[in-house]
Design a protein around this motif. Sequence first.
Motif, PDB file in Angstrom:
ATOM      1  N   ALA A  55      54.260  37.549  -3.052  1.00 20.05           N
ATOM      2  CA  ALA A  55      55.608  37.308  -3.583  1.00 20.05           C
ATOM      3  C   ALA A  55      55.879  35.818  -3.786  1.00 20.05           C
ATOM      4  CB  ALA A  55      56.658  37.912  -2.651  1.00 20.05           C
ATOM      5  N   ILE A  56      55.534  35.005  -2.802  1.00 16.72           N
ATOM      6  CA  ILE A  56      55.796  33.570  -2.901  1.00 16.72           C
ATOM      7  C   ILE A  56      54.930  32.949  -3.988  1.00 16.72           C
ATOM      8  CG2 ILE A  56      55.579  31.374  -1.664  1.00 16.72           C
ATOM      9  CD1 ILE A  56      56.489  32.885   0.875  1.00 16.72           C
ATOM     10  N   SER A  57      53.695  33.419  -4.127  1.00 16.46           N
ATOM     11  CA  SER A  57      52.839  32.930  -5.214  1.00 16.46           C
ATOM     12  C   SER A  57      53.519  33.151  -6.559  1.00 16.46           C
ATOM     13  CB  SER A  57      51.488  33.663  -5.209  1.00 16.46           C
ATOM     14  OG  SER A  57      50.743  33.346  -4.066  1.00 16.46           O
ATOM     15  N   ARG A  58      54.060  34.329  -6.753  1.00 14.88           N
ATOM     16  CA  ARG A  58      54.725  34.662  -8.017  1.00 14.88           C
ATOM     17  C   ARG A  58      56.010  33.839  -8.199  1.00 14.88           C
ATOM     18  NH1 ARG A  58      51.539  38.836  -6.841  1.00 14.88           N
ATOM     19  NH2 ARG A  58      50.799  40.199  -8.503  1.00 14.88           N
ATOM     20  N   GLN A  59      56.740  33.615  -7.118  1.00 16.84           N
ATOM     21  CA  GLN A  59      57.956  32.805  -7.226  1.00 16.84           C
ATOM     22  C   GLN A  59      57.621  31.389  -7.683  1.00 16.84           C
ATOM     23  OE1 GLN A  59      59.565  33.350  -3.278  1.00 16.84           O
ATOM     24  NE2 GLN A  59      60.824  35.087  -3.918  1.00 16.84           N
ATOM     25  N   THR A 116      69.145  27.624   0.940  1.00 21.31           N
ATOM     26  CA  THR A 116      69.385  29.012   1.284  1.00 21.31           C
ATOM     27  C   THR A 116      69.534  29.774  -0.015  1.00 21.31           C
ATOM     28  OG1 THR A 116      70.510  28.332   3.299  1.00 21.31           O
ATOM     29  CG2 THR A 116      70.884  30.579   2.544  1.00 21.31           C
ATOM     30  N   ASN A 117      68.681  30.758  -0.204  1.00 21.13           N
ATOM     31  CA  ASN A 117      68.714  31.548  -1.413  1.00 21.13           C
ATOM     32  C   ASN A 117      68.731  33.012  -1.014  1.00 21.13           C
ATOM     33  OD1 ASN A 117      68.053  33.018  -3.754  1.00 21.13           O
ATOM     34  ND2 ASN A 117      67.020  31.236  -4.639  1.00 21.13           N
ATOM     35  N   PHE A 118      69.921  33.582  -1.034  1.00 17.37           N
ATOM     36  CA  PHE A 118      70.109  34.953  -0.579  1.00 17.37           C
ATOM     37  C   PHE A 118      69.362  35.939  -1.466  1.00 17.37           C
ATOM     38  CE2 PHE A 118      72.748  38.837   0.059  1.00 17.37           C
ATOM     39  CZ  PHE A 118      72.476  38.998   1.402  1.00 17.37           C
ATOM     40  N   VAL A 119      69.321  35.688  -2.763  1.00 17.43           N
ATOM     41  CA  VAL A 119      68.621  36.585  -3.684  1.00 17.43           C
ATOM     42  C   VAL A 119      67.119  36.579  -3.376  1.00 17.43           C
ATOM     43  CG1 VAL A 119      68.046  37.002  -6.115  1.00 17.43           C
ATOM     44  CG2 VAL A 119      70.373  36.365  -5.480  1.00 17.43           C
ATOM     45  N   ARG A 120      66.558  35.392  -3.116  1.00 24.41           N
ATOM     46  CA  ARG A 120      65.135  35.300  -2.769  1.00 24.41           C
ATOM     47  C   ARG A 120      64.865  36.082  -1.488  1.00 24.41           C
ATOM     48  NH1 ARG A 120      63.946  29.850  -1.171  1.00 24.41           N
ATOM     49  NH2 ARG A 120      64.250  29.270  -3.324  1.00 24.41           N
ATOM     50  N   PHE A 121      65.722  35.915  -0.501  1.00 25.29           N
ATOM     51  CA  PHE A 121      65.576  36.622   0.768  1.00 25.29           C
ATOM     52  C   PHE A 121      65.587  38.139   0.546  1.00 25.29           C
ATOM     53  CE2 PHE A 121      67.809  38.864   4.203  1.00 25.29           C
ATOM     54  CZ  PHE A 121      66.883  38.709   5.226  1.00 25.29           C
ATOM     55  N   ILE A 124      62.396  39.396  -1.253  1.00 24.70           N
ATOM     56  CA  ILE A 124      61.224  39.442  -0.373  1.00 24.70           C
ATOM     57  C   ILE A 124      61.351  40.604   0.619  1.00 24.70           C
ATOM     58  CG2 ILE A 124      60.060  38.227   1.516  1.00 24.70           C
ATOM     59  CD1 ILE A 124      60.230  35.703  -0.192  1.00 24.70           C
ATOM     60  N   LEU A 125      62.528  40.833   1.123  1.00 28.48           N
ATOM     61  CA  LEU A 125      62.754  41.972   2.014  1.00 28.48           C
ATOM     62  C   LEU A 125      62.438  43.286   1.292  1.00 28.48           C
ATOM     63  CD1 LEU A 125      63.695  42.375   4.923  1.00 28.48           C
ATOM     64  CD2 LEU A 125      66.002  42.661   4.065  1.00 28.48           C
ATOM     65  N   PHE A 126      62.903  43.393   0.056  1.00 26.59           N
ATOM     66  CA  PHE A 126      62.635  44.577  -0.768  1.00 26.59           C
ATOM     67  C   PHE A 126      61.126  44.758  -0.961  1.00 26.59           C
ATOM     68  CE2 PHE A 126      62.007  46.575  -4.951  1.00 26.59           C
ATOM     69  CZ  PHE A 126      62.690  47.767  -4.745  1.00 26.59           C
ATOM     70  N   ILE A 127      60.432  43.674  -1.253  1.00 24.17           N
ATOM     71  CA  ILE A 127      58.979  43.715  -1.466  1.00 24.17           C
ATOM     72  C   ILE A 127      58.266  44.197  -0.205  1.00 24.17           C
ATOM     73  CG2 ILE A 127      56.963  42.187  -1.724  1.00 24.17           C
ATOM     74  CD1 ILE A 127      58.724  40.651  -3.831  1.00 24.17           C
ATOM     75  N   ILE A 128      58.645  43.658   0.936  1.00 24.87           N
ATOM     76  CA  ILE A 128      57.978  44.028   2.187  1.00 24.87           C
ATOM     77  C   ILE A 128      58.134  45.522   2.476  1.00 24.87           C
ATOM     78  CG2 ILE A 128      58.070  43.721   4.708  1.00 24.87           C
ATOM     79  CD1 ILE A 128      58.622  40.722   4.133  1.00 24.87           C
ATOM     80  N   PHE A 129      59.295  46.078   2.178  1.00 26.76           N
ATOM     81  CA  PHE A 129      59.537  47.489   2.484  1.00 26.76           C
ATOM     82  C   PHE A 129      58.999  48.438   1.413  1.00 26.76           C
ATOM     83  CE2 PHE A 129      62.311  45.871   5.735  1.00 26.76           C
ATOM     84  CZ  PHE A 129      62.260  46.850   6.717  1.00 26.76           C
ATOM     85  N   THR A 130      58.770  47.946   0.177  1.00 23.03           N
ATOM     86  CA  THR A 130      58.354  48.850  -0.897  1.00 23.03           C
ATOM     87  C   THR A 130      56.899  48.705  -1.319  1.00 23.03           C
ATOM     88  OG1 THR A 130      59.135  47.315  -2.600  1.00 23.03           O
ATOM     89  CG2 THR A 130      60.699  49.021  -1.824  1.00 23.03           C
ATOM     90  N   ASN A 131      56.202  47.669  -0.855  1.00 20.42           N
ATOM     91  CA  ASN A 131      54.771  47.513  -1.074  1.00 20.42           C
ATOM     92  C   ASN A 131      54.366  47.559  -2.556  1.00 20.42           C
ATOM     93  OD1 ASN A 131      52.032  47.279  -0.551  1.00 20.42           O
ATOM     94  ND2 ASN A 131      51.800  49.356   0.213  1.00 20.42           N
ATOM     95  N   PRO A 132      54.943  46.716  -3.385  1.00 17.48           N
ATOM     96  CA  PRO A 132      54.595  46.759  -4.815  1.00 17.48           C
ATOM     97  C   PRO A 132      53.171  46.299  -5.116  1.00 17.48           C
ATOM     98  CG  PRO A 132      55.940  44.847  -4.367  1.00 17.48           C
ATOM     99  CD  PRO A 132      55.894  45.663  -3.096  1.00 17.48           C
ATOM    100  N   TYR A 133      52.519  45.658  -4.157  1.00 21.31           N
ATOM    101  CA  TYR A 133      51.169  45.149  -4.391  1.00 21.31           C
ATOM    102  C   TYR A 133      50.096  46.128  -3.927  1.00 21.31           C
ATOM    103  CZ  TYR A 133      54.215  41.164  -4.857  1.00 21.31           C
ATOM    104  OH  TYR A 133      55.250  40.347  -5.220  1.00 21.31           O
ATOM    105  N   GLY A 134      50.506  47.300  -3.466  1.00 21.99           N
ATOM    106  CA  GLY A 134      49.562  48.349  -3.116  1.00 21.99           C
ATOM    107  C   GLY A 134      48.676  48.042  -1.918  1.00 21.99           C
ATOM    108  N   ILE A 135      49.223  47.364  -0.936  1.00 23.31           N
ATOM    109  CA  ILE A 135      48.456  47.015   0.263  1.00 23.31           C
ATOM    110  C   ILE A 135      48.320  48.269   1.127  1.00 23.31           C
ATOM    111  CG2 ILE A 135      48.434  45.587   2.345  1.00 23.31           C
ATOM    112  CD1 ILE A 135      50.284  43.654   0.628  1.00 23.31           C
TER     113      ILE A 135
END
Length: 163
Positions: A55-59, A116-121, A124-135
């Motif tokens: 996620a951070i790489s893409r950001q 502080t970037n609430f949208v970024r937070f 990233i929270l959404f990404i961690i819970f939804t696993n879009p990278y297929g880990i």
Amino acid sequence: MNLSNLKKISPLYAYWLSNQTDEDEKNRLLIANRDSKAVYLFEKEPYKWENLFQAISRQIINGDLDSIRGMKVLLSTITASHRTKILELFLKEGIYQEEIIEELSKIDTLGRPPKTNFVRFLSILFIIFTNPYGIIVKRRKNHSYEVTGFIIHSLRQKVGSLI
């Protein structure tokens, strides 16, 4: 630039492809930088570490230079030799320009205070819970986000096989 190459650049790429046996786990832990204040994340939460890495790489690719600080923290959790290898791959694959590689190679994470970037937070929270990278975590899932990520990934695969 091919963003799918990001997963191959990750120091955990071989681990995710492995059977994640005790031996694989031992080898993964060999690249941890025990002097890092954030090493717990790499050692105990590799799924979260990988999602953050992707996620951070893409950001950063998308121009969010404030995310460089987060990537520096992640890179500080692996040995210097692995960190150098990752930075070289970022450059070789054309993921980042030299200026960003130079900034990432400075492991001083203090620098300027983070915005502080609430949208970024939330993203990233959404990404961690939804696993879009297929880990795929083959070992015991110790955290709720590993379970939800597994379930969502499984559902994606089932839906994909129906199409």
